[in-house]
Design an enzyme around this catalytic site. Structure first.
Site, PDB file in Angstrom:
ATOM      1  N   ARG A 209       0.846  -1.204   0.000  1.00  0.00           N
ATOM      2  CA  ARG A 209       0.000   0.000   0.000  1.00  0.00           C
ATOM      3  C   ARG A 209       0.879   1.251   0.000  1.00  0.00           C
ATOM      4  NH1 ARG A 209      -3.776  -3.403   3.084  1.00  0.00           N
ATOM      5  NH2 ARG A 209      -2.618  -3.098   5.005  1.00  0.00           N
ATOM      6  N   PHE A 225     -11.523  -3.909  -6.040  1.00  0.00           N
ATOM      7  CA  PHE A 225     -11.551  -4.776  -4.845  1.00  0.00           C
ATOM      8  C   PHE A 225     -10.919  -4.002  -3.678  1.00  0.00           C
ATOM      9  CE2 PHE A 225     -10.735  -7.339  -8.688  1.00  0.00           C
ATOM     10  CZ  PHE A 225     -11.850  -8.146  -8.727  1.00  0.00           C
ATOM     11  N   ASP A 247     -15.905  -1.938  -4.761  1.00  0.00           N
ATOM     12  CA  ASP A 247     -16.001  -3.193  -4.006  1.00  0.00           C
ATOM     13  C   ASP A 247     -17.465  -3.630  -3.995  1.00  0.00           C
ATOM     14  OD1 ASP A 247     -13.847  -4.599  -1.874  1.00  0.00           O
ATOM     15  OD2 ASP A 247     -15.949  -5.116  -1.523  1.00  0.00           O
ATOM     16  N   SER A 248     -17.678  -4.935  -3.836  1.00  0.00           N
ATOM     17  CA  SER A 248     -19.059  -5.428  -3.802  1.00  0.00           C
ATOM     18  C   SER A 248     -19.648  -5.373  -2.394  1.00  0.00           C
ATOM     19  CB  SER A 248     -19.101  -6.867  -4.327  1.00  0.00           C
ATOM     20  OG  SER A 248     -18.169  -7.660  -3.620  1.00  0.00           O
ATOM     21  N   ASP A 297      -6.686  -6.153  -6.718  1.00  0.00           N
ATOM     22  CA  ASP A 297      -6.342  -7.002  -5.566  1.00  0.00           C
ATOM     23  C   ASP A 297      -7.542  -7.885  -5.230  1.00  0.00           C
ATOM     24  OD1 ASP A 297      -5.081  -8.128  -3.398  1.00  0.00           O
ATOM     25  OD2 ASP A 297      -5.524  -6.460  -2.047  1.00  0.00           O
ATOM     26  N   CYS A 337      -3.606 -13.674  -4.487  1.00  0.00           N
ATOM     27  CA  CYS A 337      -3.324 -14.278  -3.174  1.00  0.00           C
ATOM     28  C   CYS A 337      -3.719 -15.747  -3.187  1.00  0.00           C
ATOM     29  CB  CYS A 337      -4.048 -13.520  -2.067  1.00  0.00           C
ATOM     30  SG  CYS A 337      -5.823 -13.512  -2.259  1.00  0.00           S
TER      31      CYS A 337
HETATM   32  N1  SAH Z   1      -6.927  -4.316  -1.335  1.00  0.00           N
HETATM   33  C1  SAH Z   1      -7.616  -4.527  -0.084  1.00  0.00           C
HETATM   34  C2  SAH Z   1      -8.033  -5.986   0.110  1.00  0.00           C
HETATM   35  C3  SAH Z   1      -8.894  -6.583  -1.001  1.00  0.00           C
HETATM   36  S1  SAH Z   1      -9.718  -8.028  -0.509  1.00  0.00           S
HETATM   37  C4  SAH Z   1      -6.769  -3.982   1.065  1.00  0.00           C
HETATM   38  O1  SAH Z   1      -5.567  -3.712   0.881  1.00  0.00           O
HETATM   39  O2  SAH Z   1      -7.291  -3.841   2.176  1.00  0.00           O
HETATM   40  C5  SAH Z   1     -10.818  -8.365  -1.787  1.00  0.00           C
HETATM   41  C6  SAH Z   1     -12.077  -7.518  -1.809  1.00  0.00           C
HETATM   42  O3  SAH Z   1     -12.791  -7.845  -3.008  1.00  0.00           O
HETATM   43  C7  SAH Z   1     -13.065  -7.728  -0.674  1.00  0.00           C
HETATM   44  O4  SAH Z   1     -13.296  -6.488  -0.057  1.00  0.00           O
HETATM   45  C8  SAH Z   1     -14.376  -8.214  -1.349  1.00  0.00           C
HETATM   46  O5  SAH Z   1     -15.529  -7.612  -0.773  1.00  0.00           O
HETATM   47  C9  SAH Z   1     -14.197  -7.723  -2.758  1.00  0.00           C
HETATM   48  N2  SAH Z   1     -14.847  -8.469  -3.847  1.00  0.00           N
HETATM   49  C10 SAH Z   1     -14.907  -9.806  -4.026  1.00  0.00           C
HETATM   50  N3  SAH Z   1     -15.465 -10.101  -5.233  1.00  0.00           N
HETATM   51  C11 SAH Z   1     -15.758  -8.904  -5.832  1.00  0.00           C
HETATM   52  C12 SAH Z   1     -16.308  -8.542  -7.089  1.00  0.00           C
HETATM   53  N4  SAH Z   1     -16.662  -9.465  -7.980  1.00  0.00           N
HETATM   54  N5  SAH Z   1     -16.439  -7.239  -7.367  1.00  0.00           N
HETATM   55  C13 SAH Z   1     -16.061  -6.288  -6.458  1.00  0.00           C
HETATM   56  N6  SAH Z   1     -15.521  -6.576  -5.269  1.00  0.00           N
HETATM   57  C14 SAH Z   1     -15.367  -7.874  -4.947  1.00  0.00           C
END
Ligand code: SAH
Length: 393
Positions: A209, A225, A247-248, A297, A337
Protein backbone atom coordinates in the site's frame (compact mmCIF):
# COMPACT_ATOMS: atom_id res chain seq x y z
CA UNK A 1 0.84 -42.53 20.67
CA UNK A 2 2.07 -43.29 17.17
CA UNK A 3 1.34 -43.29 13.47
CA UNK A 4 3.29 -45.54 11.12
CA UNK A 5 3.87 -44.44 7.54
CA UNK A 6 3.80 -46.50 4.37
CA UNK A 7 7.23 -47.50 3.01
CA UNK A 8 8.80 -44.57 1.16
CA UNK A 9 6.27 -42.02 2.48
CA UNK A 10 8.78 -40.52 4.94
CA UNK A 11 10.44 -38.60 2.09
CA UNK A 12 8.52 -35.34 2.55
CA UNK A 13 9.28 -35.37 6.28
CA UNK A 14 12.98 -35.85 5.57
CA UNK A 15 12.71 -32.62 3.53
CA UNK A 16 11.08 -31.06 6.62
CA UNK A 17 7.73 -30.48 4.92
CA UNK A 18 5.20 -30.40 7.80
CA UNK A 19 2.19 -32.27 6.31
CA UNK A 20 1.32 -35.97 6.24
CA UNK A 21 -1.60 -36.97 4.04
CA UNK A 22 -3.99 -39.81 4.89
CA UNK A 23 -2.67 -41.91 1.99
CA UNK A 24 0.83 -41.93 3.53
CA UNK A 25 -0.34 -43.70 6.68
CA UNK A 26 -0.34 -47.47 7.23
CA UNK A 27 -1.50 -47.60 10.87
CA UNK A 28 -2.76 -45.34 13.65
CA UNK A 29 -2.99 -46.18 17.36
CA UNK A 30 -6.68 -46.67 18.19
CA UNK A 31 -7.07 -44.28 21.09
CA UNK A 32 -5.75 -41.01 19.58
CA UNK A 33 -8.13 -38.09 20.15
CA UNK A 34 -8.44 -35.25 17.60
CA UNK A 35 -5.59 -32.77 17.90
CA UNK A 36 -3.48 -34.94 20.19
CA UNK A 37 0.28 -35.15 19.73
CA UNK A 38 1.57 -38.24 17.93
CA UNK A 39 4.93 -39.65 16.88
CA UNK A 40 5.34 -40.19 13.15
CA UNK A 41 7.38 -43.33 12.52
CA UNK A 42 8.78 -44.77 9.30
CA UNK A 43 7.68 -48.24 8.19
CA UNK A 44 10.84 -49.49 9.91
CA UNK A 45 9.80 -47.83 13.16
CA UNK A 46 12.28 -44.93 13.00
CA UNK A 47 11.19 -41.64 14.70
CA UNK A 48 10.64 -38.91 12.10
CA UNK A 49 8.64 -36.14 13.75
CA UNK A 50 6.11 -35.22 16.43
CA UNK A 51 2.83 -33.89 15.07
CA UNK A 52 -0.81 -33.08 15.74
CA UNK A 53 -3.43 -35.57 14.60
CA UNK A 54 -6.45 -34.59 12.48
CA UNK A 55 -8.65 -37.70 12.13
CA UNK A 56 -10.98 -36.22 9.50
CA UNK A 57 -8.83 -34.00 7.29
CA UNK A 58 -6.93 -35.36 4.28
CA UNK A 59 -3.93 -33.64 5.89
CA UNK A 60 -3.93 -36.20 8.70
CA UNK A 61 -0.94 -34.89 10.66
CA UNK A 62 0.92 -31.57 10.93
CA UNK A 63 4.40 -31.47 12.36
CA UNK A 64 5.22 -29.53 15.52
CA UNK A 65 8.84 -30.68 15.62
CA UNK A 66 11.32 -32.91 13.81
CA UNK A 67 13.28 -33.35 17.07
CA UNK A 68 12.59 -35.91 19.79
CA UNK A 69 11.51 -33.22 22.30
CA UNK A 70 8.37 -32.73 24.38
CA UNK A 71 5.56 -30.70 22.93
CA UNK A 72 4.25 -28.73 25.89
CA UNK A 73 3.69 -25.18 27.11
CA UNK A 74 7.43 -24.42 27.17
CA UNK A 75 7.87 -25.77 23.66
CA UNK A 76 5.20 -23.36 22.38
CA UNK A 77 6.65 -20.53 24.45
CA UNK A 78 9.95 -20.95 22.58
CA UNK A 79 8.15 -20.93 19.22
CA UNK A 80 6.25 -17.78 20.13
CA UNK A 81 9.38 -16.06 21.45
CA UNK A 82 11.15 -16.85 18.16
CA UNK A 83 8.22 -15.45 16.17
CA UNK A 84 8.20 -12.23 18.23
CA UNK A 85 11.99 -11.87 17.76
CA UNK A 86 11.62 -12.26 14.00
CA UNK A 87 9.16 -9.35 13.82
CA UNK A 88 11.49 -7.24 15.96
CA UNK A 89 14.43 -8.10 13.71
CA UNK A 90 12.54 -7.06 10.57
CA UNK A 91 11.57 -3.74 12.22
CA UNK A 92 7.94 -4.11 11.27
CA UNK A 93 6.91 -1.76 14.11
CA UNK A 94 8.81 1.08 12.44
CA UNK A 95 5.92 1.64 10.08
CA UNK A 96 2.84 -0.06 11.53
CA UNK A 97 1.27 -1.07 14.83
CA UNK A 98 -0.68 -3.90 13.21
CA UNK A 99 1.07 -6.98 11.92
CA UNK A 100 1.05 -10.78 11.86
CA UNK A 101 2.67 -12.31 14.91
CA UNK A 102 2.21 -15.98 14.04
CA UNK A 103 2.01 -17.18 10.45
CA UNK A 104 1.04 -20.83 10.96
CA UNK A 105 3.38 -23.39 9.35
CA UNK A 106 5.93 -20.71 8.50
CA UNK A 107 6.43 -19.99 12.21
CA UNK A 108 6.36 -23.69 13.09
CA UNK A 109 2.80 -23.34 14.41
CA UNK A 110 0.46 -25.14 11.97
CA UNK A 111 -3.16 -24.07 12.40
CA UNK A 112 -2.39 -20.84 14.27
CA UNK A 113 -2.68 -17.37 12.82
CA UNK A 114 -2.28 -14.52 15.30
CA UNK A 115 -2.48 -10.90 14.22
CA UNK A 116 -1.57 -8.03 16.53
CA UNK A 117 -3.67 -4.89 16.25
CA UNK A 118 -2.02 -2.45 18.64
CA UNK A 119 -3.10 -3.75 22.07
CA UNK A 120 -5.39 -6.49 20.79
CA UNK A 121 -4.50 -9.91 19.45
CA UNK A 122 -6.79 -11.72 17.05
CA UNK A 123 -6.33 -15.49 16.99
CA UNK A 124 -7.49 -17.84 14.30
CA UNK A 125 -7.36 -21.59 14.90
CA UNK A 126 -7.92 -23.76 11.83
CA UNK A 127 -7.03 -27.35 12.77
CA UNK A 128 -7.79 -30.02 15.37
CA UNK A 129 -4.22 -29.55 16.63
CA UNK A 130 -4.52 -25.82 17.09
CA UNK A 131 -7.92 -26.20 18.80
CA UNK A 132 -6.32 -28.76 21.17
CA UNK A 133 -3.63 -26.28 22.29
CA UNK A 134 -5.61 -23.05 21.93
CA UNK A 135 -6.06 -22.21 25.63
CA UNK A 136 -2.38 -22.85 26.42
CA UNK A 137 -1.31 -20.75 23.43
CA UNK A 138 -3.61 -17.93 24.54
CA UNK A 139 -1.96 -17.96 28.00
CA UNK A 140 1.55 -17.92 26.48
CA UNK A 141 0.60 -15.09 24.11
CA UNK A 142 -0.59 -12.94 27.02
CA UNK A 143 2.56 -13.76 29.00
CA UNK A 144 5.00 -13.13 26.16
CA UNK A 145 3.42 -10.04 24.53
CA UNK A 146 1.97 -8.40 27.65
CA UNK A 147 -1.22 -7.87 25.66
CA UNK A 148 -4.29 -8.72 27.77
CA UNK A 149 -6.94 -8.91 25.08
CA UNK A 150 -7.36 -11.74 22.61
CA UNK A 151 -10.32 -12.01 20.27
CA UNK A 152 -10.95 -15.28 18.48
CA UNK A 153 -11.92 -15.41 14.79
CA UNK A 154 -11.92 -19.14 14.14
CA UNK A 155 -14.66 -18.83 11.54
CA UNK A 156 -12.87 -19.81 8.33
CA UNK A 157 -14.26 -22.41 5.93
CA UNK A 158 -11.18 -24.66 6.14
CA UNK A 159 -12.27 -25.69 9.64
CA UNK A 160 -15.02 -27.75 7.98
CA UNK A 161 -12.33 -29.99 6.44
CA UNK A 162 -11.30 -30.81 10.02
CA UNK A 163 -14.89 -31.36 11.17
CA UNK A 164 -14.71 -28.24 13.36
CA UNK A 165 -17.44 -25.67 13.93
CA UNK A 166 -16.82 -21.92 13.71
CA UNK A 167 -15.91 -20.21 16.99
CA UNK A 168 -15.73 -16.45 17.54
CA UNK A 169 -15.63 -14.26 20.64
CA UNK A 170 -13.48 -12.89 23.43
CA UNK A 171 -10.75 -15.42 24.33
CA UNK A 172 -8.81 -13.35 26.89
CA UNK A 173 -9.41 -9.99 28.55
CA UNK A 174 -12.60 -8.00 28.59
CA UNK A 175 -12.46 -5.77 25.54
CA UNK A 176 -15.60 -6.10 23.48
CA UNK A 177 -15.07 -2.94 21.47
CA UNK A 178 -15.72 -4.22 17.94
CA UNK A 179 -13.71 -1.44 16.32
CA UNK A 180 -10.19 -0.39 16.86
CA UNK A 181 -7.88 2.00 15.15
CA UNK A 182 -4.45 1.16 13.75
CA UNK A 183 -1.74 3.29 12.17
CA UNK A 184 0.33 2.21 9.16
CA UNK A 185 2.80 4.59 7.53
CA UNK A 186 1.22 7.43 9.55
CA UNK A 187 -2.23 6.72 8.14
CA UNK A 188 -5.08 5.64 10.39
CA UNK A 189 -7.53 2.83 9.71
CA UNK A 190 -10.57 1.66 11.62
CA UNK A 191 -10.64 -2.12 11.72
CA UNK A 192 -13.64 -4.30 12.48
CA UNK A 193 -12.05 -7.40 14.01
CA UNK A 194 -15.43 -9.06 14.67
CA UNK A 195 -16.90 -8.94 11.18
CA UNK A 196 -14.09 -7.86 8.85
CA UNK A 197 -12.39 -10.17 6.37
CA UNK A 198 -9.57 -12.39 7.60
CA UNK A 199 -8.87 -11.06 11.11
CA UNK A 200 -10.14 -7.60 10.11
CA UNK A 201 -7.51 -6.11 7.82
CA UNK A 202 -5.28 -7.23 4.93
CA UNK A 203 -2.05 -6.88 6.88
CA UNK A 204 -0.09 -8.72 4.18
CA UNK A 205 -0.42 -5.74 1.80
CA UNK A 206 0.92 -3.11 4.22
CA UNK A 207 4.22 -2.34 2.44
CA UNK A 208 2.54 -2.66 -0.96
CA UNK A 209 0.00 0.00 0.00
CA UNK A 210 2.87 2.34 0.81
CA UNK A 211 4.40 1.53 -2.60
CA UNK A 212 1.13 2.49 -4.30
CA UNK A 213 1.33 5.81 -2.47
CA UNK A 214 4.76 6.44 -3.97
CA UNK A 215 3.34 6.21 -7.51
CA UNK A 216 0.09 8.05 -6.89
CA UNK A 217 0.94 11.73 -7.30
CA UNK A 218 -1.16 13.50 -9.96
CA UNK A 219 -2.62 10.23 -11.20
CA UNK A 220 -6.21 9.18 -11.81
CA UNK A 221 -6.40 5.96 -9.81
CA UNK A 222 -8.85 3.06 -10.09
CA UNK A 223 -8.74 0.78 -7.03
CA UNK A 224 -10.55 -2.49 -7.76
CA UNK A 225 -11.55 -4.78 -4.85
CA UNK A 226 -10.79 -1.87 -2.49
CA UNK A 227 -12.17 -3.40 0.76
CA UNK A 228 -11.91 -0.67 3.47
CA UNK A 229 -9.76 1.54 1.26
CA UNK A 230 -6.18 0.66 2.13
CA UNK A 231 -4.74 1.45 -1.29
CA UNK A 232 -7.19 4.33 -1.83
CA UNK A 233 -6.21 6.19 1.36
CA UNK A 234 -2.49 5.79 0.62
CA UNK A 235 -3.07 7.12 -2.91
CA UNK A 236 -5.16 10.10 -1.71
CA UNK A 237 -2.66 10.95 1.03
CA UNK A 238 0.11 11.01 -1.56
CA UNK A 239 -1.42 13.45 -4.02
CA UNK A 240 -3.53 11.35 -6.38
CA UNK A 241 -5.58 13.54 -8.72
CA UNK A 242 -8.61 11.28 -8.27
CA UNK A 243 -9.35 7.88 -6.76
CA UNK A 244 -12.25 5.64 -7.74
CA UNK A 245 -12.75 2.71 -5.33
CA UNK A 246 -14.81 -0.35 -6.23
CA UNK A 247 -16.00 -3.19 -4.01
CA UNK A 248 -19.06 -5.43 -3.80
CA UNK A 249 -19.32 -5.07 -0.01
CA UNK A 250 -21.37 -2.17 1.34
CA UNK A 251 -19.91 -2.72 4.84
CA UNK A 252 -16.36 -2.41 3.52
CA UNK A 253 -17.23 0.80 1.66
CA UNK A 254 -18.83 2.27 4.81
CA UNK A 255 -15.54 1.71 6.68
CA UNK A 256 -13.65 3.22 3.75
CA UNK A 257 -15.66 6.44 4.19
CA UNK A 258 -14.76 6.46 7.90
CA UNK A 259 -11.09 5.98 6.99
CA UNK A 260 -11.18 8.92 4.57
CA UNK A 261 -12.60 11.14 7.31
CA UNK A 262 -10.07 9.85 9.87
CA UNK A 263 -7.12 10.83 7.69
CA UNK A 264 -8.46 14.17 6.48
CA UNK A 265 -7.48 13.27 2.92
CA UNK A 266 -9.28 15.21 0.18
CA UNK A 267 -12.68 13.52 0.09
CA UNK A 268 -13.68 15.53 -2.99
CA UNK A 269 -11.12 13.60 -5.01
CA UNK A 270 -12.65 10.27 -4.04
CA UNK A 271 -15.62 8.31 -5.38
CA UNK A 272 -16.71 4.83 -4.45
CA UNK A 273 -18.89 2.41 -6.35
CA UNK A 274 -20.59 -0.62 -4.83
CA UNK A 275 -20.57 -3.19 -7.58
CA UNK A 276 -18.99 -6.08 -9.41
CA UNK A 277 -15.51 -5.35 -10.74
CA UNK A 278 -15.89 -7.72 -13.72
CA UNK A 279 -18.99 -5.87 -14.93
CA UNK A 280 -17.71 -2.42 -14.12
CA UNK A 281 -14.42 -2.85 -16.00
CA UNK A 282 -16.45 -3.85 -19.09
CA UNK A 283 -18.71 -0.85 -18.69
CA UNK A 284 -15.69 1.46 -18.39
CA UNK A 285 -14.16 -0.11 -21.52
CA UNK A 286 -17.41 0.48 -23.45
CA UNK A 287 -17.46 4.10 -22.22
CA UNK A 288 -13.79 4.59 -23.24
CA UNK A 289 -12.82 5.55 -19.66
CA UNK A 290 -9.11 5.63 -18.86
CA UNK A 291 -6.84 5.83 -15.79
CA UNK A 292 -3.16 6.47 -14.95
CA UNK A 293 -3.03 3.77 -12.32
CA UNK A 294 -5.10 0.65 -11.68
CA UNK A 295 -4.95 -1.66 -8.66
CA UNK A 296 -6.32 -5.20 -8.92
CA UNK A 297 -6.34 -7.00 -5.57
CA UNK A 298 -9.07 -9.62 -5.97
CA UNK A 299 -10.11 -12.26 -3.44
CA UNK A 300 -8.58 -15.74 -3.59
CA UNK A 301 -9.90 -17.13 -6.91
CA UNK A 302 -7.93 -20.41 -6.52
CA UNK A 303 -7.59 -21.65 -2.93
CA UNK A 304 -5.93 -24.85 -4.28
CA UNK A 305 -4.40 -26.05 -7.56
CA UNK A 306 -7.72 -27.76 -8.40
CA UNK A 307 -9.25 -24.30 -9.01
CA UNK A 308 -6.31 -23.02 -11.05
CA UNK A 309 -7.84 -23.23 -14.52
CA UNK A 310 -11.05 -21.35 -13.76
CA UNK A 311 -9.12 -18.87 -11.64
CA UNK A 312 -6.61 -18.25 -14.45
CA UNK A 313 -9.47 -17.18 -16.72
CA UNK A 314 -10.77 -14.76 -14.08
CA UNK A 315 -7.29 -13.24 -13.51
CA UNK A 316 -6.76 -12.92 -17.24
CA UNK A 317 -10.13 -11.26 -17.72
CA UNK A 318 -9.59 -8.46 -15.20
CA UNK A 319 -5.95 -7.89 -16.17
CA UNK A 320 -6.83 -7.70 -19.86
CA UNK A 321 -9.53 -5.11 -19.18
CA UNK A 322 -7.20 -3.17 -16.89
CA UNK A 323 -4.50 -3.00 -19.58
CA UNK A 324 -7.11 -1.60 -21.98
CA UNK A 325 -8.25 1.07 -19.49
CA UNK A 326 -4.70 2.19 -18.67
CA UNK A 327 -3.30 5.26 -20.37
CA UNK A 328 0.12 5.21 -22.01
CA UNK A 329 2.70 5.26 -19.18
CA UNK A 330 0.04 4.09 -16.74
CA UNK A 331 0.89 1.76 -13.85
CA UNK A 332 -0.85 -1.51 -13.02
CA UNK A 333 -0.51 -3.00 -9.53
CA UNK A 334 -1.85 -6.51 -9.96
CA UNK A 335 -2.03 -9.20 -7.27
CA UNK A 336 -2.97 -12.81 -6.66
CA UNK A 337 -3.32 -14.28 -3.17
CA UNK A 338 -4.31 -17.70 -4.53
CA UNK A 339 -2.33 -20.63 -3.16
CA UNK A 340 -3.29 -22.56 -6.31
CA UNK A 341 -1.51 -20.11 -8.66
CA UNK A 342 2.25 -19.78 -8.27
CA UNK A 343 4.32 -16.72 -9.15
CA UNK A 344 5.45 -18.07 -12.53
CA UNK A 345 1.90 -18.92 -13.61
CA UNK A 346 0.59 -15.56 -12.43
CA UNK A 347 3.21 -13.73 -14.50
CA UNK A 348 2.24 -15.85 -17.53
CA UNK A 349 -1.43 -14.96 -17.06
CA UNK A 350 -0.65 -11.25 -16.85
CA UNK A 351 1.61 -11.50 -19.93
CA UNK A 352 -1.12 -13.21 -21.93
CA UNK A 353 -3.62 -10.56 -20.79
CA UNK A 354 -1.32 -7.81 -22.11
CA UNK A 355 -0.86 -9.71 -25.37
CA UNK A 356 -4.59 -10.12 -25.93
CA UNK A 357 -5.19 -6.49 -24.98
CA UNK A 358 -2.68 -5.58 -27.69
CA UNK A 359 -0.45 -3.57 -25.35
CA UNK A 360 3.24 -3.53 -24.55
CA UNK A 361 4.13 -3.44 -20.85
CA UNK A 362 7.07 -4.14 -18.62
CA UNK A 363 7.39 -5.37 -15.05
CA UNK A 364 9.24 -2.89 -12.88
CA UNK A 365 8.81 -4.71 -9.59
CA UNK A 366 7.77 -8.05 -8.11
CA UNK A 367 5.87 -7.76 -4.83
CA UNK A 368 4.95 -10.25 -2.12
CA UNK A 369 3.52 -10.45 1.39
CA UNK A 370 5.33 -8.45 4.08
CA UNK A 371 8.12 -9.76 6.30
CA UNK A 372 5.64 -10.35 9.13
CA UNK A 373 4.25 -13.17 6.90
CA UNK A 374 7.47 -15.20 6.63
CA UNK A 375 7.82 -18.25 4.38
CA UNK A 376 9.51 -21.37 5.71
CA UNK A 377 11.95 -22.65 3.10
CA UNK A 378 10.51 -26.11 3.71
CA UNK A 379 6.92 -24.93 3.21
CA UNK A 380 6.79 -23.01 -0.09
CA UNK A 381 2.96 -23.00 0.15
CA UNK A 382 3.46 -20.19 2.69
CA UNK A 383 4.39 -17.79 -0.16
CA UNK A 384 0.85 -17.10 -1.29
CA UNK A 385 0.80 -13.39 -2.22
CA UNK A 386 2.21 -12.40 -5.61
CA UNK A 387 2.20 -8.89 -7.04
CA UNK A 388 3.50 -7.28 -10.21
CA UNK A 389 3.98 -3.60 -10.90
CA UNK A 390 3.63 -3.17 -14.67
CA UNK A 391 4.04 -0.02 -16.74
CA UNK A 392 2.15 0.23 -20.03
CA UNK A 393 3.73 1.50 -23.22
N1 SAH B 1 -6.93 -4.32 -1.33
C1 SAH B 1 -7.62 -4.53 -0.08
C2 SAH B 1 -8.03 -5.99 0.11
C3 SAH B 1 -8.89 -6.58 -1.00
S1 SAH B 1 -9.72 -8.03 -0.51
C4 SAH B 1 -6.77 -3.98 1.07
O1 SAH B 1 -5.57 -3.71 0.88
O2 SAH B 1 -7.29 -3.84 2.18
C5 SAH B 1 -10.82 -8.36 -1.79
C6 SAH B 1 -12.08 -7.52 -1.81
O3 SAH B 1 -12.79 -7.85 -3.01
C7 SAH B 1 -13.06 -7.73 -0.67
O4 SAH B 1 -13.30 -6.49 -0.06
C8 SAH B 1 -14.38 -8.21 -1.35
O5 SAH B 1 -15.53 -7.61 -0.77
C9 SAH B 1 -14.20 -7.72 -2.76
N2 SAH B 1 -14.85 -8.47 -3.85
C10 SAH B 1 -14.91 -9.81 -4.03
N3 SAH B 1 -15.46 -10.10 -5.23
C11 SAH B 1 -15.76 -8.90 -5.83
C12 SAH B 1 -16.31 -8.54 -7.09
N4 SAH B 1 -16.66 -9.46 -7.98
N5 SAH B 1 -16.44 -7.24 -7.37
C13 SAH B 1 -16.06 -6.29 -6.46
N6 SAH B 1 -15.52 -6.58 -5.27
C14 SAH B 1 -15.37 -7.87 -4.95
Amino acid sequence: MKIILNPGREKSLLRRHPWIFASAIISVDMEIVPGATVDLLSSEGKFLARASYSPISQIRARVWTFEDESVDKDFFRRKIQTAIELRKMSRVENHTNAYRLLHAESDGMPGFVVDQYKDMLVLQSTTAGSDFWKEIIADVLVEETGIQNIYERSDVDVRELEGLKPITGVLRGTSTDPQLQITEYNLKFNVDIQHGHKTGFYLDQCANRQRVGEFAKDRDVLNCFCYTGGFSIHALANGAKSVLSVDSSADALALLEENIALNRVPADRHTSIEGDVFQLLRKFRDENRSFDMIILDPPKFAPTAAHAEKASRAYKDINLLAFKLLRHGGVLFTYSCSGGIDAALFQKIVASAALDAGVDARIIQHLSQGSDHPVSLHFPEGAYLKGLVCVKG
